[in-house]
Scaffold this motif. Structure first.
Motif, PDB file in Angstrom:
ATOM      1  N   SER A 107      -0.684 -22.471   7.732  1.00  0.00           N
ATOM      2  CA  SER A 107      -0.061 -22.492   6.397  1.00  0.00           C
ATOM      3  C   SER A 107      -0.745 -21.495   5.471  1.00  0.00           C
ATOM      4  N   MET A 108      -2.062 -21.357   5.548  1.00  0.00           N
ATOM      5  CA  MET A 108      -2.789 -20.404   4.713  1.00  0.00           C
ATOM      6  C   MET A 108      -2.393 -18.979   5.076  1.00  0.00           C
ATOM      7  N   GLU A 109      -2.263 -18.704   6.385  1.00  0.00           N
ATOM      8  CA  GLU A 109      -1.874 -17.368   6.831  1.00  0.00           C
ATOM      9  C   GLU A 109      -0.446 -17.040   6.395  1.00  0.00           C
ATOM     10  N   LYS A 110       0.433 -18.029   6.412  1.00  0.00           N
ATOM     11  CA  LYS A 110       1.817 -17.818   5.952  1.00  0.00           C
ATOM     12  C   LYS A 110       1.826 -17.461   4.470  1.00  0.00           C
ATOM     13  N   PHE A 111       1.014 -18.145   3.638  1.00  0.00           N
ATOM     14  CA  PHE A 111       0.930 -17.878   2.207  1.00  0.00           C
ATOM     15  C   PHE A 111       0.438 -16.453   1.958  1.00  0.00           C
ATOM     16  N   LEU A 112      -0.644 -16.061   2.689  1.00  0.00           N
ATOM     17  CA  LEU A 112      -1.199 -14.723   2.511  1.00  0.00           C
ATOM     18  C   LEU A 112      -0.226 -13.651   2.979  1.00  0.00           C
ATOM     19  N   LYS A 113       0.509 -13.929   4.040  1.00  0.00           N
ATOM     20  CA  LYS A 113       1.487 -12.977   4.543  1.00  0.00           C
ATOM     21  C   LYS A 113       2.600 -12.769   3.517  1.00  0.00           C
ATOM     22  N   SER A 114       3.028 -13.856   2.841  1.00  0.00           N
ATOM     23  CA  SER A 114       4.091 -13.716   1.845  1.00  0.00           C
ATOM     24  C   SER A 114       3.609 -12.867   0.667  1.00  0.00           C
ATOM     25  N   ILE A 115       2.332 -13.005   0.259  1.00  0.00           N
ATOM     26  CA  ILE A 115       1.775 -12.175  -0.818  1.00  0.00           C
ATOM     27  C   ILE A 115       1.692 -10.727  -0.355  1.00  0.00           C
ATOM     28  N   ASP A 116       1.217 -10.536   0.888  1.00  0.00           N
ATOM     29  CA  ASP A 116       1.092  -9.186   1.443  1.00  0.00           C
ATOM     30  C   ASP A 116       2.449  -8.500   1.493  1.00  0.00           C
ATOM     31  N   ASP A 117       3.471  -9.233   1.922  1.00  0.00           N
ATOM     32  CA  ASP A 117       4.819  -8.668   1.991  1.00  0.00           C
ATOM     33  C   ASP A 117       5.332  -8.323   0.595  1.00  0.00           C
ATOM     34  N   ALA A 118       5.030  -9.170  -0.400  1.00  0.00           N
ATOM     35  CA  ALA A 118       5.499  -8.926  -1.778  1.00  0.00           C
ATOM     36  C   ALA A 118       4.821  -7.704  -2.372  1.00  0.00           C
ATOM     37  N   ILE A 119       3.528  -7.524  -2.123  1.00  0.00           N
ATOM     38  CA  ILE A 119       2.787  -6.386  -2.668  1.00  0.00           C
ATOM     39  C   ILE A 119       3.206  -5.098  -1.971  1.00  0.00           C
ATOM     40  N   GLY A 120       3.390  -5.185  -0.688  1.00  0.00           N
ATOM     41  CA  GLY A 120       3.690  -3.989   0.099  1.00  0.00           C
ATOM     42  C   GLY A 120       5.124  -3.546  -0.008  1.00  0.00           C
ATOM     43  N   ALA A 121       6.044  -4.391  -0.488  1.00  0.00           N
ATOM     44  CA  ALA A 121       7.456  -4.012  -0.548  1.00  0.00           C
ATOM     45  C   ALA A 121       7.698  -3.153  -1.778  1.00  0.00           C
ATOM     46  N   PRO A 122       8.391  -2.020  -1.675  1.00  0.00           N
ATOM     47  CA  PRO A 122       8.687  -1.188  -2.821  1.00  0.00           C
ATOM     48  C   PRO A 122       9.751  -1.841  -3.705  1.00  0.00           C
ATOM     49  N   SER A 123       9.624  -1.698  -5.007  1.00  0.00           N
ATOM     50  CA  SER A 123      10.630  -2.268  -5.903  1.00  0.00           C
ATOM     51  C   SER A 123      11.802  -1.316  -5.970  1.00  0.00           C
ATOM     52  N   THR A 124      12.972  -1.828  -6.216  1.00  0.00           N
ATOM     53  CA  THR A 124      14.182  -1.030  -6.192  1.00  0.00           C
ATOM     54  C   THR A 124      14.380  -0.211  -7.447  1.00  0.00           C
ATOM     55  N   GLY A 125      13.729  -0.564  -8.564  1.00  0.00           N
ATOM     56  CA  GLY A 125      13.930   0.128  -9.820  1.00  0.00           C
ATOM     57  C   GLY A 125      13.016   1.322  -9.970  1.00  0.00           C
ATOM     58  N   GLU A 126      11.967   1.467  -9.172  1.00  0.00           N
ATOM     59  CA  GLU A 126      11.036   2.558  -9.346  1.00  0.00           C
ATOM     60  C   GLU A 126      11.518   3.770  -8.579  1.00  0.00           C
ATOM     61  N   THR A 127      11.205   4.933  -9.084  1.00  0.00           N
ATOM     62  CA  THR A 127      11.527   6.183  -8.403  1.00  0.00           C
ATOM     63  C   THR A 127      10.240   6.899  -8.083  1.00  0.00           C
ATOM     64  N   ASN A 128      10.277   7.624  -7.092  1.00  0.00           N
ATOM     65  CA  ASN A 128       9.092   8.340  -6.646  1.00  0.00           C
ATOM     66  C   ASN A 128       9.080   9.698  -7.354  1.00  0.00           C
ATOM     67  N   GLU A 129       8.152   9.848  -8.321  1.00  0.00           N
ATOM     68  CA  GLU A 129       8.104  11.096  -9.073  1.00  0.00           C
ATOM     69  C   GLU A 129       6.869  11.870  -8.670  1.00  0.00           C
ATOM     70  N   THR A 130       7.085  12.810  -7.860  1.00  0.00           N
ATOM     71  CA  THR A 130       5.995  13.723  -7.485  1.00  0.00           C
ATOM     72  C   THR A 130       6.491  15.126  -7.662  1.00  0.00           C
ATOM     73  N   ALA A 131       5.775  15.894  -8.393  1.00  0.00           N
ATOM     74  CA  ALA A 131       6.279  17.240  -8.648  1.00  0.00           C
ATOM     75  C   ALA A 131       5.335  18.249  -8.129  1.00  0.00           C
TER      76      ALA A 131
END
Length: 191
Positions: A167-191
């Motif tokens: 259960s602890m590993e499942k909780f940490l995995k869900s946080i890891d997945d949330a942090i690692g997933a890119p948000s849909t509203g952000e754009t990658n600005e590199t010039a």
């Protein structure tokens, strides 16, 4: 006159004669025809047939011969003995054991027992050769099996093994997945 010793102990036979024989086994393959074909079935162990006389006055020698012939090891097998005899050296026989029968009838005209016994070769040269070939074949097959099992298969490398998470590993995995997933509203600005 031949002399023979077993495990360094001289077998004191008068008029000792040693006869060497070897059976070359084969099987007829011609069936009902007149063919001469046969199948080799290996060289069998050489045998020595020893005959000689033991005087009636040397009863201890006769008793000792029968003790040697009937001796057994801890496993209940006949004792294997080193042999010392000229014909044995010539035939490259190093170890023997008693086989067949040991007889000691009274001689017809002399005051002696007419002793006769057979010794069969143990670990003959052809037998040792066959054992070495079988060991070499077995070790080659074993090496091939070990090599095959050490090489990973594609199915094993494609997917990681399924592991049940706590259960602890499942909780940490869900946080890891949330942090690692890119948000849909952000754009990658590199010039």
């Amino acid at each position: 006159m031949a002399q023979i010793a077993l495990d360094g102990e001289l077998i004191n036979l008068k008029s000792c004669r040693v006869e060497l024989s070897m059976q070359l086994a084969d099987q007829d393959q011609s069936g009902q025809t007149s063919g001469t074909g046969s199948t080799e079935q290996g060289d069998k162990a050489k045998e020595l047939k020893i005959t000689g006389l033991i005087p009636f006055t040397d009863q201890t020698q006769l008793a000792r011969l029968f003790e040697l012939a009937s001796a057994r090891d801890d496993a209940g097998n006949r004792v294997i003995r080193r042999i010392g005899a000229g014909i044995a050296r010539t035939a490259k026989i190093r170890q023997v054991k008693f086989c067949g029968s040991v007889t000691a009838p009274e001689h017809g005209t002399l005051l002696a027992w007419n002793v006769s016994f057979n010794l069969r070769e143990h670990l003959s040269v052809p037998e040792v050769t066959e054992q070495r070939q079988a060991q070499a074949t077995a070790s080659t097959a074993q090496t091939s099996d070990q090599t095959a099992s050490a090489i990973p298969t594609t199915a094993a490398t494609d997917a990681p093994p399924a592991v049940e998470l706590s259960s602890m590993e499942k909780f940490l995995k869900s946080i890891d997945d949330a942090i690692g997933a890119p948000s849909t509203g952000e754009t990658n600005e590199t010039a």
